[in-house]
Design an enzyme around this catalytic site. Structure first.
Site, mmCIF file in Angstrom:
data_model
loop_
_atom_site.group_PDB
_atom_site.id
_atom_site.type_symbol
_atom_site.label_atom_id
_atom_site.label_comp_id
_atom_site.label_asym_id
_atom_site.label_seq_id
_atom_site.Cartn_x
_atom_site.Cartn_y
_atom_site.Cartn_z
ATOM 1 C CG ASP A 231 -2.212 0.784 1.002
ATOM 2 O OD1 ASP A 231 -2.401 1.314 -0.105
ATOM 3 O OD2 ASP A 231 -3.020 0.877 1.932
ATOM 4 C CG HIS B 170 -5.509 5.394 4.698
ATOM 5 N ND1 HIS B 170 -4.708 5.752 3.641
ATOM 6 C CD2 HIS B 170 -5.735 4.068 4.568
ATOM 7 C CE1 HIS B 170 -4.464 4.683 2.891
ATOM 8 N NE2 HIS B 170 -5.077 3.647 3.423
ATOM 9 C CG ASN C 4 -1.742 2.894 4.603
ATOM 10 O OD1 ASN C 4 -1.453 3.505 3.573
ATOM 11 N ND2 ASN C 4 -2.478 1.809 4.610
ATOM 12 C CB CYS D 118 -5.107 10.160 0.532
ATOM 13 S SG CYS D 118 -6.658 10.747 -0.139
#
Lengths: 321, 321
Positions: A15, A208, A248, A239
């Site tokens: 991620d 997040h 995150n 983001c």
């Protein structure tokens, strides 16, 4: 909750790295995962078997999976979008595949370029393939606490997607606060409902820190009975809608808080911080982790040197509270 | 806790500005306080009547206090270190003076250049002066959740300093997590004990987000019955030991979370964000506020434009959770 075990799942190399402009060398990825393997995680999401064209940052998924030294007790999972990805992942002997779709139609269309029903059909096909093996299956439900385009997502909507996947026999479901829209009372209510309705599913919360609430939401989830969290070393994982905002929840900050509160994460925070300190070189920029800058709570400082009158020569703090 | 009132106290123009290298023009300070006055705060800590030599950033304390337009319903408080400061503050007609000392000896010596007993004697003298007026008196106890030099601070130590000040007749006490060492279970226990032992004192919690836990600690304090919090617009207010780390808990992030959780802060978040957006120009650098970057939870985005096949032309999110 003194001593209660909490399972920490690292997602930075998936991620986190997938959003980075700078390609992290395969050898560096392997070295980092190997280092993380020694930290005491329950699970590491190593990479993503998506199309190398879609996510070039993770185009070396096979090489990374083959290169790492897997150790007993750590579950090595990978993200898989379709049967092609599943076959690639299975050929690497992964312990688990992690499937993903959004519970919001708009976000699914934006992120995966198809409607939710089409995603579900595709993932059902993947599940059919993987169930022929003894590889575990987790489904990550994005935007479970809010969609940046649609806004609120009804709890019932989340539970009904969980239900559909539970019926297909998945082992675990991750509720993802993809763009940091979750807030504590919402998290508590959703987690209580999910734990009650799906007592045998392995439930993970994926927060997040986009709006600063990730650790507060973690507290709310813990109180509702959740014991498993995704987190990203250094707080990697941006983001796209909030450039400069944190990503995150930061693994070292999560572990630091949980251990102070008496939980047992099994994670070695010293090793974790040392690993996090390597990230800026790998990705070419600073990481959001506050803990990396400030040090742990009990990393104490010595007093400033004293002048001949016994008073500090320099004011180390501005007068204030 | 639907609808429960929570009192928000702004400290940016004092705890924030005092640490800034760039002097904020007096007119800009006045304009900012006036703007904040319209936001719905319970209290604003306007400035500090310390020696202009010690804190040049706030050398214009009188001018600021005289320049602002005070409005009904907002308590205007100022930091005061000694009787000289108290006299200056009283001459400006402040509503409250805020005294400060540390519960840790090392921190008090480092910050205030004297031992705790000497500080207590000095503050007792200030209290004697101020009690002759109808100006309220608050005491901020620094390092109440940990000292960066001594480490843990016993709860009993904090309570006994509270006791000594309560006996002098102060109206309120602020428990300050000066360098972000507090963690949720500790905060909960301390707040429960303080509320039980001092039911008539106005208790404030003052968190720093140095290690990312400020909002989690806020949840713990709320659960223990605390309803009053210091916070700093934009998250201003650095810790000299952690350059680059965030400072005080960010007001807009605190209000955002509390309102989502159903509390009634009385603060207008739209106005708050607009005021926070002015800070970078005033101080010459970016602020830690994540909310300012990401926008509120329900500040929604439109979907990316669609190609002729009805699918988004561009992937707005990387495939992931």
């Amino acid at each position: 909750m003194k001593g209660q075990p909490i399972f920490i799942q690292e997602v930075a190399t998936r991620d986190g790295f997938q959003n980075e402009a700078q390609f992290v060398d395969t050898d560096d990825k392997i070295a980092l995962v190997d280092r993380l393997s020694a930290c005491g995680y329950a699970k590491i999401e190593v990479t993503s078997f998506t199309s190398p064209k879609a996510i070039p940052a993770l185009r070396d998924a096979e090489a990374v999976m083959h290169g790492i030294k897997r150790i007993e007790g750590v579950v090595y999972t990978v993200l898989v979008p379709n049967t092609r990805g599943a076959e690639r992942a299975l050929s690497c002997g992964v312990d688990e595949v992690n499937l993903v779709m959004s519970v919001s139609e708009s976000h699914n269309r934006t992120n995966l370029r198809m409607g939710r029903e089409q995603s579900f059909a595709q993932l059902a096909e993947v599940i059919g393939v993987v169930k022929q093996t003894n590889v575990a299956i987790n489904v990550s439900l994005s935007t479970a606490m809010g969609c940046p385009m649609e806004g609120d997502i009804a709890q019932q909507e989340v539970l009904s997607w969980m239900q559909r996947f539970a019926e297909l026999g998945v082992h675990g479901v991750t509720l993802c606060d993809t763009t940091g829209m979750a807030f504590p009372s919402q998290v508590g209510a959703l987690c209580l409902a999910a734990c009650e309705r799906f007592p045998t599913l392995e439930l993970t919360l994926h927060f997040h820190n986009t709006r600063g609430m990730a650790l507060a939401n973690t507290l709310a989830a813990l109180e509702a009975g959740i014991d498993r969290f995704d987190a990203s070393l250094g707080g990697l994982g941006g983001c796209p809608y909030a450039p400069g905002a944190t990503g995150n929840v930061c693994t070292e900050e999560l572990v630091h808080m949980l251990e102070l509160d008496g939980y047992n994460t099994g994670v070695n925070l010293t090793e974790l911080l040392a690993a996090s300190a390597l990230l800026p070189r790998l990705i070419g920029h600073d990481v959001p982790s506050q803990l990396l800058k400030a040090g742990r709570r009990m990393d104490l400082h010595s007093m400033p040197s004293l002048a001949s009158d016994g008073r500090p020569k320099q004011r180390a703090f501005a007068t204030g509270a």
